[in-house]
Design an enzyme around this catalytic site. Sequence first.
Site, short mmCIF file in Angstrom:
data_model
loop_
_atom_site.label_atom_id
_atom_site.label_comp_id
_atom_site.label_asym_id
_atom_site.label_seq_id
_atom_site.Cartn_x
_atom_site.Cartn_y
_atom_site.Cartn_z
N CYS A 30 0.77 -0.99 -0.05
CA CYS A 30 0.02 0.10 -0.03
C CYS A 30 0.87 1.38 0.11
O CYS A 30 1.55 1.48 -0.93
CB CYS A 30 -0.95 -0.03 1.16
SG CYS A 30 -2.31 1.18 0.78
N HIS A 57 -4.04 -4.37 0.13
CA HIS A 57 -3.90 -5.11 1.47
C HIS A 57 -4.38 -6.69 1.31
O HIS A 57 -5.26 -7.15 2.12
CB HIS A 57 -4.41 -4.42 2.85
CG HIS A 57 -3.90 -3.20 3.01
ND1 HIS A 57 -2.83 -3.11 3.70
CD2 HIS A 57 -4.30 -1.88 2.62
CE1 HIS A 57 -2.47 -1.71 3.87
NE2 HIS A 57 -3.18 -1.04 3.16
N GLU A 99 -2.91 -8.87 3.31
CA GLU A 99 -2.85 -9.36 4.60
C GLU A 99 -4.12 -9.03 5.50
O GLU A 99 -4.53 -9.52 6.52
CB GLU A 99 -1.71 -8.76 5.17
CG GLU A 99 -1.80 -7.31 5.81
CD GLU A 99 -1.69 -6.09 4.78
OE1 GLU A 99 -1.73 -4.88 5.22
OE2 GLU A 99 -1.56 -6.68 3.32
#
Length: 325
Positions: A142, A235, A237
């Site tokens: 990001c 993202h 994650e």
Amino acid sequence: MPINIANGLPAKKILESEKIFAIEDASATRQHIRPLEVVILNLMPKKIETETQILRLISKSPLQVKVDFMKIESHISKNTSQDHLVKFYTDFSELKDYYYDAMIITGAPLENMEFEEVDYWDELEEIMEWSKSHVFSTMHICWGAQAGLYYHYGIHKQYLSEKKFGIFPCELMDEYDFLTNGFDEVHNTPHSRHTTIDEEALAKCPKLVVLSQGKDVGSNIIVTKDYRQIFLTGHFEYGVDTLSQEYWRDIKANKPIHIPENYFPEDDPTKTPVLTWRSHANLLYRNWLNYVYQMVPYVIEEIEHCDPIGTGKKEDHGYSQAFKK
């Protein structure tokens, strides 16, 4: 294989509750293998949450991975206790003589500032330059991706009229690429950002390849041709409730925010969101670590003598055999 983490790291109990095997240093030292050495520069405010999210993905690899956490010296974190930072994080100055197989540079909530206005920008520049000679492959996430593209390739960020916020479908550009091997042709990625990258400048950079892009978010996964640098504009994650937490945080703070797109069932924020990107996130990190394992020199200090990032040329440096005795 397990991930090797520092004794007492809070993420360990969470991972164990999810049936993820994580061993501590004392146990790992009794195993006669060389684990992959990974360092995480965690720039996110809620560091423990980010640690757990990233370790959850790293743990899906069949390889043993030893993880260190790096912190910026020129900035004091206000959202994580100093006790936690002192116990589990190490300043860059203490790690700059080390070599790592892989590195992760996280995002940070700094999109509305110019890079040079960030109080630790000079130190981050030093770290990114260091990574070119001391890390075999670096993943930027990001804001970290925008910062990396700007520092390494002069690609500027651009401000959006409103926050890009939600879960967005993206398409593969090459279904046979090593990094995205196993991906569906369309895959979801969480995005939460106020800026985007200059797509025209990206297209003119011959050292960079776009592996995934979306109609609403632009380039999603960007790599150098040798995967020495990876840039994720979203993202992968994120956990299932991360966007929900961001949404309600901004609502309570009376900040302008719209319901995250393609996230809450029927766009109803009282309903529990569905996690639709987990399998691709696991594949991405597993493929990445597998590539590093196959290509990195067994003698980790030889990373400094590997070919320059982005050339796509490699000589025989004794790659692979990362766990050779």
